[in-house]
Design a protein around this motif. Sequence first.
Motif, PDB file in Angstrom:
ATOM      1  N   ALA A  85       0.817  -1.075  -0.104  1.00  0.00           N
ATOM      2  CA  ALA A  85      -0.002  -0.222  -0.056  1.00  0.00           C
ATOM      3  C   ALA A  85       0.941   1.193   0.078  1.00  0.00           C
ATOM      4  O   ALA A  85       0.536   2.175  -0.817  1.00  0.00           O
ATOM      5  CB  ALA A  85      -1.088  -0.147   1.201  1.00  0.00           C
ATOM      6  N   ALA A  86       1.872   1.240   0.739  1.00  0.00           N
ATOM      7  CA  ALA A  86       2.692   2.191   0.658  1.00  0.00           C
ATOM      8  C   ALA A  86       3.533   2.873  -0.767  1.00  0.00           C
ATOM      9  O   ALA A  86       3.617   3.963  -0.999  1.00  0.00           O
ATOM     10  CB  ALA A  86       3.849   2.304   1.652  1.00  0.00           C
ATOM     11  N   ARG A  87       3.951   1.506  -1.401  1.00  0.00           N
ATOM     12  CA  ARG A  87       4.183   1.709  -2.650  1.00  0.00           C
ATOM     13  C   ARG A  87       3.392   2.405  -3.603  1.00  0.00           C
ATOM     14  O   ARG A  87       3.688   3.361  -4.240  1.00  0.00           O
ATOM     15  CB  ARG A  87       4.874   0.538  -3.101  1.00  0.00           C
ATOM     16  CG  ARG A  87       6.232   0.134  -2.539  1.00  0.00           C
ATOM     17  CD  ARG A  87       6.482  -1.282  -2.859  1.00  0.00           C
ATOM     18  NE  ARG A  87       7.822  -1.636  -2.224  1.00  0.00           N
ATOM     19  CZ  ARG A  87       8.123  -2.255  -1.086  1.00  0.00           C
ATOM     20  NH1 ARG A  87       7.225  -2.199  -0.344  1.00  0.00           N
ATOM     21  NH2 ARG A  87       9.229  -2.430  -0.567  1.00  0.00           N
ATOM     22  N   ALA A  88       2.190   1.872  -3.646  1.00  0.00           N
ATOM     23  CA  ALA A  88       1.015   2.451  -4.376  1.00  0.00           C
ATOM     24  C   ALA A  88       0.812   3.816  -3.874  1.00  0.00           C
ATOM     25  O   ALA A  88       0.540   4.672  -4.664  1.00  0.00           O
ATOM     26  CB  ALA A  88      -0.262   1.706  -3.957  1.00  0.00           C
ATOM     27  N   ASP A  89       0.843   4.370  -2.672  1.00  0.00           N
ATOM     28  CA  ASP A  89       0.768   5.592  -2.096  1.00  0.00           C
ATOM     29  C   ASP A  89       1.733   6.775  -2.628  1.00  0.00           C
ATOM     30  O   ASP A  89       1.548   7.746  -3.368  1.00  0.00           O
ATOM     31  CB  ASP A  89       0.708   5.649  -0.694  1.00  0.00           C
ATOM     32  CG  ASP A  89      -0.580   5.063   0.013  1.00  0.00           C
ATOM     33  OD1 ASP A  89      -1.662   4.820  -0.549  1.00  0.00           O
ATOM     34  OD2 ASP A  89      -0.483   4.742   1.158  1.00  0.00           O
ATOM     35  N   ILE A  90       3.111   6.200  -2.620  1.00  0.00           N
ATOM     36  CA  ILE A  90       4.070   7.294  -2.980  1.00  0.00           C
ATOM     37  C   ILE A  90       3.875   7.292  -4.532  1.00  0.00           C
ATOM     38  O   ILE A  90       4.236   8.450  -4.970  1.00  0.00           O
ATOM     39  CB  ILE A  90       5.310   6.514  -2.569  1.00  0.00           C
ATOM     40  CG1 ILE A  90       6.298   7.766  -2.367  1.00  0.00           C
ATOM     41  CG2 ILE A  90       5.979   5.549  -3.177  1.00  0.00           C
ATOM     42  CD1 ILE A  90       7.300   7.480  -1.592  1.00  0.00           C
ATOM     43  N   VAL A  91       3.627   6.189  -5.314  1.00  0.00           N
ATOM     44  CA  VAL A  91       3.370   6.563  -6.785  1.00  0.00           C
ATOM     45  C   VAL A  91       2.357   7.136  -7.104  1.00  0.00           C
ATOM     46  O   VAL A  91       2.409   8.099  -8.152  1.00  0.00           O
ATOM     47  CB  VAL A  91       3.360   5.069  -7.422  1.00  0.00           C
ATOM     48  CG1 VAL A  91       2.988   5.191  -8.833  1.00  0.00           C
ATOM     49  CG2 VAL A  91       4.814   4.227  -7.347  1.00  0.00           C
ATOM     50  N   ALA A  92       1.284   7.375  -6.224  1.00  0.00           N
ATOM     51  CA  ALA A  92      -0.042   8.015  -6.364  1.00  0.00           C
ATOM     52  C   ALA A  92       0.449   9.523  -6.202  1.00  0.00           C
ATOM     53  O   ALA A  92       0.206  10.468  -7.337  1.00  0.00           O
ATOM     54  CB  ALA A  92      -0.969   7.684  -5.612  1.00  0.00           C
ATOM     55  N   VAL A  93       1.303   9.960  -5.094  1.00  0.00           N
ATOM     56  CA  VAL A  93       1.570  11.222  -4.989  1.00  0.00           C
ATOM     57  C   VAL A  93       2.574  11.623  -6.008  1.00  0.00           C
ATOM     58  O   VAL A  93       2.340  12.804  -6.730  1.00  0.00           O
ATOM     59  CB  VAL A  93       2.402  11.101  -3.593  1.00  0.00           C
ATOM     60  CG1 VAL A  93       2.830  12.825  -3.613  1.00  0.00           C
ATOM     61  CG2 VAL A  93       1.428  10.996  -2.595  1.00  0.00           C
TER      62      VAL A  93
END
Length: 270
Positions: A85-93
């Motif tokens: 989830a953290a990887r998806a979040d940081i890519v989203a930002v």
Amino acid sequence: MAQNQPKTASLDPVWDRIKADAEAAVAAEPLIGGMAHATVLHHKSFETALAYRMAFKLSSSEMSGQLLREIAEEAYASEPELGKAARADIVAVFERDPACHSLLQPLLYFKGFQAVQAYRVGHRLWEQGRKDLAYFIQARVSEIFGIDIHPNARIGRGLMIDHAHSIVIGETAVVGDNVSMLHSVTLGGTGKEDDDRHPKIGDGVLIGAGAKVLGNIRIGDCSRIAAGSVVLKEVPPCKTVAGVPAEIVGEAGCAQPSLTMDQILNGCAG
């Protein structure tokens, strides 16, 4: 497995990119070398870097950074979904925020990303029955970042919170995958109910700055909520709502408003 066979399972392009960004940042500005090394370059994984950053930001005289780091590292080790989830979040930002120019920046500087990762650790603790510790993390996130996310709330992957000041997400709120919201958004209740009382946000939703979504209502997938709106009733998928109270003013205008981040009411490109 043969010794010369590639270990594809160990590949981590997000973490590799963050490390490369850190090395480039230090080369461009040596004065941040200490921070970049302590936060990124001294770590073997994205998860341990996240645990260190969370502990550094949230530590206090009441709970040491070392103890918080151990709590976070245990959470990441016991629940691999947190790292995904953290990887998806940081890519989203990186993909949605025009002010973000590297994958390193959210980890070091963006309180929305940092607060969401701390929430995720707190949510894991809540699920384990360690509610007092989860409440402590919620309180510190609110004090340090000005963002209040209840540890029982359920948040999907790929959340991007732009600017992130004064975000409130209530206890029984649910936020889907690939959602974007701006500052001063509230996902709140409507009174003193003690049951399922907070909004359910679908996938791909864009919530504009200052919007308030109140009550146990469903916001359909890929819809848009205009800035400053007060939403008190269900929103169908792929619609745009605006006003106080909010009403449907048109179609969403694109497949996933949260990705385009277009807040103009006459539609969005794509």
